[in-house]
Design a protein around this motif. Structure first.
Motif, PDB file in Angstrom:
ATOM      1  N   ARG A  55       0.831  -1.208   0.000  1.00 43.86           N
ATOM      2  CA  ARG A  55       0.000   0.000   0.000  1.00 43.86           C
ATOM      3  C   ARG A  55       0.863   1.255   0.000  1.00 43.86           C
ATOM      4  NH1 ARG A  55      -3.633  -2.064   4.765  1.00 43.86           N
ATOM      5  NH2 ARG A  55      -4.817  -3.635   3.653  1.00 43.86           N
ATOM      6  N   SER A  56       1.901   1.232   0.825  1.00 38.01           N
ATOM      7  CA  SER A  56       2.773   2.391   0.928  1.00 38.01           C
ATOM      8  C   SER A  56       3.457   2.679  -0.397  1.00 38.01           C
ATOM      9  CB  SER A  56       3.810   2.158   2.029  1.00 38.01           C
ATOM     10  OG  SER A  56       4.649   3.274   2.170  1.00 38.01           O
ATOM     11  N   ARG A  57       4.019   1.654  -1.018  1.00 41.71           N
ATOM     12  CA  ARG A  57       4.689   1.842  -2.314  1.00 41.71           C
ATOM     13  C   ARG A  57       3.736   2.396  -3.353  1.00 41.71           C
ATOM     14  NH1 ARG A  57       7.874  -3.630  -3.789  1.00 41.71           N
ATOM     15  NH2 ARG A  57       5.850  -3.915  -4.745  1.00 41.71           N
ATOM     16  N   ALA A  58       2.532   1.861  -3.402  1.00 45.07           N
ATOM     17  CA  ALA A  58       1.568   2.298  -4.415  1.00 45.07           C
ATOM     18  C   ALA A  58       1.261   3.782  -4.291  1.00 45.07           C
ATOM     19  CB  ALA A  58       0.283   1.478  -4.306  1.00 45.07           C
ATOM     20  N   ILE A  89      -1.881  -3.950  11.920  1.00 45.10           N
ATOM     21  CA  ILE A  89      -0.478  -3.684  11.607  1.00 45.10           C
ATOM     22  C   ILE A  89      -0.459  -2.485  10.671  1.00 45.10           C
ATOM     23  CG2 ILE A  89       1.652  -4.566  10.566  1.00 45.10           C
ATOM     24  CD1 ILE A  89       0.817  -5.965  13.205  1.00 45.10           C
ATOM     25  N   VAL A  90       0.202  -1.390  11.114  1.00 44.25           N
ATOM     26  CA  VAL A  90       0.178  -0.143  10.353  1.00 44.25           C
ATOM     27  C   VAL A  90       1.565   0.315   9.905  1.00 44.25           C
ATOM     28  CG1 VAL A  90      -1.981   0.587  11.421  1.00 44.25           C
ATOM     29  CG2 VAL A  90       0.202   1.267  12.459  1.00 44.25           C
ATOM     30  N   GLY A  91       2.588  -0.460  10.255  1.00 44.62           N
ATOM     31  CA  GLY A  91       3.941  -0.122   9.840  1.00 44.62           C
ATOM     32  C   GLY A  91       4.830  -1.347   9.932  1.00 44.62           C
ATOM     33  N   VAL A  92       5.910  -1.319   9.168  1.00 46.88           N
ATOM     34  CA  VAL A  92       6.882  -2.414   9.195  1.00 46.88           C
ATOM     35  C   VAL A  92       8.273  -1.829   8.998  1.00 46.88           C
ATOM     36  CG1 VAL A  92       6.610  -2.914   6.718  1.00 46.88           C
ATOM     37  CG2 VAL A  92       7.503  -4.676   8.251  1.00 46.88           C
ATOM     38  N   MET A  93       9.226  -2.369   9.751  1.00 47.86           N
ATOM     39  CA  MET A  93      10.632  -2.006   9.587  1.00 47.86           C
ATOM     40  C   MET A  93      11.446  -3.287   9.644  1.00 47.86           C
ATOM     41  SD  MET A  93      13.154   0.454  11.865  1.00 47.86           S
ATOM     42  CE  MET A  93      13.145  -0.602  13.318  1.00 47.86           C
ATOM     43  N   VAL A  94      12.400  -3.403   8.714  1.00 48.68           N
ATOM     44  CA  VAL A  94      13.267  -4.566   8.669  1.00 48.68           C
ATOM     45  C   VAL A  94      14.703  -4.092   8.803  1.00 48.68           C
ATOM     46  CG1 VAL A  94      13.980  -6.584   7.351  1.00 48.68           C
ATOM     47  CG2 VAL A  94      11.616  -5.753   7.176  1.00 48.68           C
ATOM     48  N   LEU A  95      15.400  -4.661   9.778  1.00 47.01           N
ATOM     49  CA  LEU A  95      16.811  -4.357   9.991  1.00 47.01           C
ATOM     50  C   LEU A  95      17.637  -5.545   9.535  1.00 47.01           C
ATOM     51  CD1 LEU A  95      16.593  -2.839  13.590  1.00 47.01           C
ATOM     52  CD2 LEU A  95      16.662  -1.612  11.406  1.00 47.01           C
ATOM     53  N   ASP A  96      18.734  -5.240   8.869  1.00 43.78           N
ATOM     54  CA  ASP A  96      19.673  -6.274   8.428  1.00 43.78           C
ATOM     55  C   ASP A  96      21.052  -5.811   8.870  1.00 43.78           C
ATOM     56  OD1 ASP A  96      20.968  -8.365   7.237  1.00 43.78           O
ATOM     57  OD2 ASP A  96      20.530  -7.778   5.180  1.00 43.78           O
ATOM     58  N   GLN A 146      14.121  -1.910   5.148  1.00 45.28           N
ATOM     59  CA  GLN A 146      12.761  -1.519   4.776  1.00 45.28           C
ATOM     60  C   GLN A 146      12.132  -0.754   5.929  1.00 45.28           C
ATOM     61  OE1 GLN A 146      10.403  -4.627   2.825  1.00 45.28           O
ATOM     62  NE2 GLN A 146      12.229  -5.916   2.912  1.00 45.28           N
ATOM     63  N   LEU A 147      11.404   0.290   5.592  1.00 45.72           N
ATOM     64  CA  LEU A 147      10.599   1.018   6.571  1.00 45.72           C
ATOM     65  C   LEU A 147       9.412   1.592   5.801  1.00 45.72           C
ATOM     66  CD1 LEU A 147      11.812   3.494   9.320  1.00 45.72           C
ATOM     67  CD2 LEU A 147       9.534   3.514   8.319  1.00 45.72           C
ATOM     68  N   TYR A 148       8.245   1.033   6.070  1.00 42.87           N
ATOM     69  CA  TYR A 148       7.031   1.449   5.371  1.00 42.87           C
ATOM     70  C   TYR A 148       5.901   1.647   6.371  1.00 42.87           C
ATOM     71  CZ  TYR A 148       9.292   0.056   1.034  1.00 42.87           C
ATOM     72  OH  TYR A 148      10.152  -0.048  -0.032  1.00 42.87           O
ATOM     73  N   LEU A 149       5.086   2.650   6.108  1.00 39.62           N
ATOM     74  CA  LEU A 149       3.903   2.914   6.918  1.00 39.62           C
ATOM     75  C   LEU A 149       2.667   2.861   6.036  1.00 39.62           C
ATOM     76  CD1 LEU A 149       5.145   5.994   8.957  1.00 39.62           C
ATOM     77  CD2 LEU A 149       5.245   3.579   9.599  1.00 39.62           C
ATOM     78  N   HIS A 150       1.586   2.356   6.615  1.00 37.90           N
ATOM     79  CA  HIS A 150       0.309   2.407   5.904  1.00 37.90           C
ATOM     80  C   HIS A 150       0.046   3.881   5.590  1.00 37.90           C
ATOM     81  CE1 HIS A 150      -3.953   2.329   5.127  1.00 37.90           C
ATOM     82  NE2 HIS A 150      -3.907   1.007   5.088  1.00 37.90           N
TER      83      HIS A 150
END
Length: 160
Positions: free
Chosen positions: A29-32, A72-79, A85-89
């Motif tokens: 959704r965020s990317r779109a 779930i309204v946001g996601v963050m991925v740490l490597d 990745q860090l995206y919010l609805h």
């Protein structure tokens, strides 16, 4: 109409296997909304499979969960030291959730962090720069699967 409470009504927690679909949907959704001109090389179902099979079980994946309803309204991925990745609805932007994620990333990566963002994503540039990230590299996009010009940002903690 979705009501969006302040970040004080948000819990950040490690993603569970059952969160993979919702986390992938936040990214999609965020990317779109934020990056409509970027040509994505993967179909939505491939992104969902990747979150289910790789991201959530094998990466340090965090989600932002609304206090009411458990959405779930946001996601963050740490490597390691990279915020991969860090995206919010889209409906939840501007409520401090990104700030919470960055603070968590800086806590988890106290020696410094890096991340990539697309050149066209000027709001992301402003957001990361506001949090002390500095652009350290610009590319023509030949190194990413989207073939989209991008910028690498770095954050270093202030000397004590």
């Amino acid at each position: 109409m979705t009501l969006t409470p302040p970040a004080s009504k948000i819990t950040l927690r490690r993603a569970l296997p059952d969160d993979a679909g919702a986390a992938a949907d936040v990214l999609l959704r965020s990317r779109a909304v934020a990056l409509p001109t970027v040509a994505w090389p993967r179909r939505d179902d491939e992104v969902r499979d990747y979150f289910r099979d790789v991201v959530v079980p094998h990466r340090e994946t965090w989600v932002a969960e609304a206090a009411y309803g458990g959405e779930i309204v946001g996601v963050m991925v740490l490597d390691g030291n990279e915020v991969s990745q860090l995206y919010l609805h889209p409906e939840w932007r501007g409520h401090g959730i990104g700030d919470l994620f960055v603070a968590l990333a800086q806590e988890r990566g106290p020696n410094g962090l890096t991340l990539w963002t697309f050149e066209v994503n000027k709001p992301a540039h402003r957001f990361y720069e506001r949090h002390g990230f500095v652009a350290v590299e610009h590319t023509d996009g030949s190194g990413n699967e989207e073939r989209e010009p991008d910028v690498r940002y770095a954050w270093q903690p202030s000397p004590s």
